[in-house]
Design a protein around this motif. Structure first.
Motif, PDB file in Angstrom:
ATOM      1  N   GLU A 254       0.839  -1.205   0.000  1.00  0.00           N
ATOM      2  CA  GLU A 254       0.000   0.000   0.000  1.00  0.00           C
ATOM      3  C   GLU A 254       0.871   1.250   0.000  1.00  0.00           C
ATOM      4  O   GLU A 254       0.625   2.215  -0.739  1.00  0.00           O
ATOM      5  N   GLY A 255       1.888   1.267   0.830  1.00  0.00           N
ATOM      6  CA  GLY A 255       2.789   2.414   0.908  1.00  0.00           C
ATOM      7  C   GLY A 255       3.633   2.577  -0.340  1.00  0.00           C
ATOM      8  O   GLY A 255       3.894   3.703  -0.789  1.00  0.00           O
TER       9      GLY A 255
ATOM     10  N   ARG B 125       2.788   1.765  -3.352  1.00  0.00           N
ATOM     11  CA  ARG B 125       1.921   2.341  -4.390  1.00  0.00           C
ATOM     12  C   ARG B 125       1.824   3.860  -4.242  1.00  0.00           C
ATOM     13  O   ARG B 125       1.829   4.601  -5.232  1.00  0.00           O
ATOM     14  N   ILE B 126       1.723   4.319  -3.007  1.00  0.00           N
ATOM     15  CA  ILE B 126       1.649   5.765  -2.773  1.00  0.00           C
ATOM     16  C   ILE B 126       2.931   6.440  -3.236  1.00  0.00           C
ATOM     17  O   ILE B 126       2.901   7.496  -3.870  1.00  0.00           O
TER      18      ILE B 126
ATOM     19  N   GLU C 290       2.837   6.756  -6.876  1.00  0.00           N
ATOM     20  CA  GLU C 290       1.911   7.806  -7.284  1.00  0.00           C
ATOM     21  C   GLU C 290       2.498   9.203  -7.085  1.00  0.00           C
ATOM     22  O   GLU C 290       2.108  10.156  -7.766  1.00  0.00           O
ATOM     23  N   MET C 291       3.454   9.322  -6.161  1.00  0.00           N
ATOM     24  CA  MET C 291       4.127  10.596  -5.934  1.00  0.00           C
ATOM     25  C   MET C 291       5.158  10.901  -7.021  1.00  0.00           C
ATOM     26  O   MET C 291       5.745  11.986  -7.044  1.00  0.00           O
TER      27      MET C 291
ATOM     28  N   THR D  77      -1.123   2.833   6.747  1.00  0.00           N
ATOM     29  CA  THR D  77      -1.420   2.829   5.317  1.00  0.00           C
ATOM     30  C   THR D  77      -2.904   2.972   4.998  1.00  0.00           C
ATOM     31  O   THR D  77      -3.267   3.576   3.986  1.00  0.00           O
TER      32      THR D  77
ATOM     33  N   PRO E 106      -5.690   7.068   7.142  1.00  0.00           N
ATOM     34  CA  PRO E 106      -6.317   7.835   6.064  1.00  0.00           C
ATOM     35  C   PRO E 106      -7.839   7.750   6.066  1.00  0.00           C
ATOM     36  O   PRO E 106      -8.522   8.754   5.816  1.00  0.00           O
TER      37      PRO E 106
ATOM     38  N   ASN F  41      -3.405  11.457   4.000  1.00  0.00           N
ATOM     39  CA  ASN F  41      -2.558  10.420   3.408  1.00  0.00           C
ATOM     40  C   ASN F  41      -1.276  10.354   4.229  1.00  0.00           C
ATOM     41  O   ASN F  41      -0.276  11.009   3.933  1.00  0.00           O
TER      42      ASN F  41
ATOM     43  N   ILE G  23       1.056   8.082   4.765  1.00  0.00           N
ATOM     44  CA  ILE G  23       2.278   7.573   4.145  1.00  0.00           C
ATOM     45  C   ILE G  23       2.939   8.650   3.298  1.00  0.00           C
ATOM     46  O   ILE G  23       4.165   8.814   3.319  1.00  0.00           O
ATOM     47  N   GLU G  24       2.149   9.385   2.554  1.00  0.00           N
ATOM     48  CA  GLU G  24       2.702  10.463   1.732  1.00  0.00           C
ATOM     49  C   GLU G  24       3.466  11.464   2.590  1.00  0.00           C
ATOM     50  O   GLU G  24       4.571  11.902   2.235  1.00  0.00           O
TER      51      GLU G  24
END
Length: 412
Positions: free
Chosen positions: A19-20, A22-23, A26-27, A292, A296, A302, A304-305
């Motif tokens: 999950e992390g 993927r974030i 996405e960043m 994760t 949120p 978010n 993790i972000e």
């Protein structure tokens, strides 16, 4: 701030880490991901995978330096739902990256060193004793008083952690705890009565933002003891605003005492008749899909972000650390008898229960289910949301009730 040309080292590529990861993708970050298991699912998302034990910081550092000679400059390092702060610190300190000092990473990796540091800094904690020398076990147990907790100094996932209520249990409990410690070290702790909490705090240059706060659930304890198996948790908390504020203030003081000035502090906390006390502090993102998924869902942040931004040395804005919503969230785990799994039914029906945000099953046909002795043996879970906490819990329980595990017949 753009992350297009930045590189992040992630240590840990297991199921929870995905999950992390993927974030991070996405960043826009390029990812160097390290894990000792070549089949770890998160490695598939790596731009540059490293096959090395997550506990071997020096090996990971050596591989990172090889990639640096190939033009892969690391801008930050983070453990993704893996309890390996020393590995991260070895890399970040050598490369001059943001994060924990080696001393701080040691404090949060070694439970005995952690307790000594917190005690020296005046942070409220349970009474404790080093009983690595078994000859002092009974004397120290009498001094602390029963009931008490015995645990390995440096293990994870609640392995070897036991609640001792009578002195005759001490000897065998010590043997198990020592076996679960990589260094064969064991400690005792006072058993603290009171509600327990999971907290998660973002730390930006010595400023603390505790966004994660959930009540921990130990309804299984009468059945699983001496083993202490948590059956999930839920938010918002059921305690008063004053108690919550005291717990948060205490966990943030503890994080500062342990030198966590940049990154994440995960707290295992309890509120006793004497006030808030620290069970443990970790200098990393939590497991159990708390950082994760659950935070949120509960807060709209978010998490993790933001933790990744801190690992990159970026300053968090007021908007970054502002809670956007207060949604009820609950996680509950599957409760299954022992045996060998033949097949599993009802997973799609469970996933379709209203409010189910995540459902994972960790067993498959052929898996052997053992009596629960630590958290790594839990077989699956459901995370649910609702407008109120009671409904979130009910939804998670309802989903799990639809899962039917059929066992292979045993020969008598």
């Amino acid at each position: 701030m753009t992350h297009k040309n930045k590189h992040l080292l992630i240590i840990g590529a297991g199921v929870e880490a995905c999950e992390g990861i993927r974030i991070a993708k996405e960043m826009g970050l390029k990812l160097v991901i390290a894990d000792g298991n070549p089949s770890a699912p998160g490695l598939a998302m790596a731009d540059w995978p490293i096959i090395a034990s997550t506990y071997d910081g020096q090996a990971i550092l050596a591989e990172v330096k090889k990639r640096q000679t190939q033009g892969v400059k690391i801008d930050g390092a983070i453990a993704m739902c893996a309890d390996v702060p020393l590995s991260v610190a070895i890399v970040s300190n050598d490369l001059g990256l943001p994060g924990l000092s080696l001393e701080s990473a040691f404090w949060v990796s070694d439970k005995l060193a952690m307790k000594k540091r917190l005690q020296a800094e005046g942070i409220p904690i349970p009474r404790f004793a080093d009983v690595s020398d078994k000859s002092v076990l009974l004397k120290q147990a009498i001094k602390i008083g029963l009931p008490l907790i015995i645990k390995p100094v440096d293990s994870r996932g609640a392995r070897g952690v036991q609640l001792i209520e009578i002195a005759s249990e001490l000897d065998s409990a010590w043997e198990l705890a020592a076996k679960e410690s990589p260094t064969s070290r064991v400690m005792l702790e006072e058993y603290l009565e009171g509600p327990q909490f999971s907290t998660e705090t973002l730390v930006d240059r010595g400023r603390y933002y505790t966004l994660g706060f959930a009540d921990r659930n130990y309804e299984w304890l009468p059945r699983t003891k001496p083993f202490i198996i948590e059956n999930g948790g839920d938010a918002p908390t059921g305690v008063s605003a004053n108690i919550k504020a005291e717990v948060i203030a205490t966990v943030e003081r503890a994080a500062a005492a342990l030198g966590i000035n940049q990154g994440v502090a995960k707290g295992d906390m309890v509120y006793t008749a004497q006030g808030a006390k620290v069970i443990e502090i970790a200098g990393r993102l939590s497991g159990g899909f708390f950082s994760t998924v659950q935070i949120p869902l509960a807060t709209g942040v978010n998490f993790i972000e933001k933790a990744i931004k801190l690992a990159l040395g970026e300053q968090l804005s007021d908007e970054d650390v502002s809670i956007k919503q207060q949604r009820a969230v609950a996680i509950r785990y599957l409760d299954l008898p022992s045996g060998k799994v033949s097949h599993i039914e009802g997973v799609s029906e469970a996933s379709s229960v209203p409010g189910i945000e995540m459902l994972k099953i960790f067993i498959e046909p052929g898996s052997i289910i053992y009596p629960l002795a630590n958290h790594t043996q839990r077989t699956g879970f459901a995370i649910a949301t609702a407008d109120d906490k009671a409904m979130a819990i009910t939804r998670a329980q309802t989903a799990l009730s639809k899962i039917k595990v059929v066992y292979e017949a045993t020969n008598k």
